[in-house]
Design an enzyme around this catalytic site. Sequence first.
Site, PDB file in Angstrom:
ATOM      1  N   ARG A  49       0.810  -1.220   0.000  1.00  0.00           N
ATOM      2  CA  ARG A  49       0.000   0.000   0.000  1.00  0.00           C
ATOM      3  C   ARG A  49       0.846   1.274   0.000  1.00  0.00           C
ATOM      4  NH1 ARG A  49      -2.846  -3.933   1.463  1.00  0.00           N
ATOM      5  NH2 ARG A  49      -0.861  -4.569   2.310  1.00  0.00           N
ATOM      6  N   THR A  50       1.742   1.382   0.966  1.00  0.00           N
ATOM      7  CA  THR A  50       2.455   2.658   1.145  1.00  0.00           C
ATOM      8  C   THR A  50       3.306   2.959  -0.087  1.00  0.00           C
ATOM      9  OG1 THR A  50       2.518   2.118   3.490  1.00  0.00           O
ATOM     10  CG2 THR A  50       3.902   3.945   2.750  1.00  0.00           C
ATOM     11  N   LYS A  77      26.553  -4.139  -0.849  1.00  0.00           N
ATOM     12  CA  LYS A  77      28.019  -4.047  -0.718  1.00  0.00           C
ATOM     13  C   LYS A  77      28.395  -3.379   0.596  1.00  0.00           C
ATOM     14  CE  LYS A  77      28.280  -3.200  -5.698  1.00  0.00           C
ATOM     15  NZ  LYS A  77      28.492  -2.082  -6.654  1.00  0.00           N
ATOM     16  N   ARG A  99      10.997   3.853   3.871  1.00  0.00           N
ATOM     17  CA  ARG A  99      10.537   2.876   4.872  1.00  0.00           C
ATOM     18  C   ARG A  99      11.749   2.077   5.309  1.00  0.00           C
ATOM     19  NH1 ARG A  99       5.497  -1.193   4.737  1.00  0.00           N
ATOM     20  NH2 ARG A  99       4.518   0.801   5.291  1.00  0.00           N
ATOM     21  N   HIS A 127       4.163   5.768  11.749  1.00  0.00           N
ATOM     22  CA  HIS A 127       3.720   5.610  10.356  1.00  0.00           C
ATOM     23  C   HIS A 127       2.806   6.805  10.047  1.00  0.00           C
ATOM     24  CE1 HIS A 127       2.814   3.877   6.588  1.00  0.00           C
ATOM     25  NE2 HIS A 127       2.460   2.652   6.949  1.00  0.00           N
TER      26      HIS A 127
HETATM   27  N1   CP Z   1      -0.571  -0.307   5.825  1.00  0.00           N
HETATM   28  C1   CP Z   1       0.648  -0.434   5.262  1.00  0.00           C
HETATM   29  O1   CP Z   1       1.605   0.272   5.626  1.00  0.00           O
HETATM   30  O2   CP Z   1       0.714  -1.376   4.289  1.00  0.00           O
HETATM   31  P1   CP Z   1       2.042  -1.773   3.493  1.00  0.00           P
HETATM   32  O3   CP Z   1       2.989  -2.417   4.495  1.00  0.00           O
HETATM   33  O4   CP Z   1       1.587  -2.730   2.425  1.00  0.00           O
HETATM   34  O5   CP Z   1       2.653  -0.515   2.949  1.00  0.00           O
END
Ligand code: CP
Length: 294
Positions: A49-50, A77, A99, A127
């Site tokens: 999603r993100t 590396k 992320r 998040h």
């Molecule tokens: N909700 C969420 O962060 O989903 P993903 O891990 O798929 O990005």
Amino acid sequence: MINLLRMSDLTADQIYQLIERALELKAGAQPIQRPDLFVSNLFFENSTRTKHSFEVAEHKLGLTVINFDADTSSVNKGESLYDTCQTMAAIGCQILVIRHPQEDYYERELVGLTAPVINGGDGSGEHPSQCLLDLMTIYERFGRLEGLKVAIVGDIKHSRVARSNYHTLTRLGADVVFVGPEVFADPTLGDMVDFDQVIQDLDVCMLLRLQHERHFGTKLSDVTSYHQAYGLTQDRYDRLKDQAIVMHPAPVNRGAEIATDLVEADQSVIFEQMTNGMFMRQAILEHIIAANGL
Ligand code: CP
């Protein structure tokens, strides 16, 4: 440098401005168009999603998108996180969406970085874009956040979604309780309450994913027992208020956090959250572009 690393980076006014802008975009307003700007998505942990809703949002803003693939990069590396990110900035990426599995990685690893960062999730830390899309979804349904009764249910201890949402919903006047087994409690946030004692009073039932990848030996009873004790069963769903909504950041462990037939039940907004996420990420990118004078 104006980043979006944690929800405390935003004032309450800025949070409501982002919600209003994301709702405008959803209603058909045209986003800014900036094909001159380069953005890179650096995902060091899995995402559906993100990663992809940021990517769609970036394309809708006309941005030039550079997707970074950690598996085929010089990370293998031994390149440090700072050196990878500063390389992307040095070659012309003006915004970085990151992320990373380490909590608070940005405090230690990104000091001195010359491009603004949007945190796409850091370990069990925060998040912010998920929190903002959740707030948008709640606000869209109720027209307010203040005074709502919210239960955050499940694996609180390992959840960056729980942390961002608890602090922000509380700041904005919602009444937040936690439900789940003691082994998943986070004493810095609050105690667990009995799901069956609160289910009928909730406006928002926010389920969390069991984060198996972060358990590292945590003892959990079998999934069927977990579902009966802490999951959204049909019986609990039937006791929700008619206007209450069911949320989950996804991915969903069907049959654990929620009965599989309820994922798309009438009161579930789980896929609406994903739709809203793309509009909220457009609003976040517009905010970061404007705040940094890009
Ligand atoms: N909700 C969420 O962060 O989903 P993903 O891990 O798929 O990005």
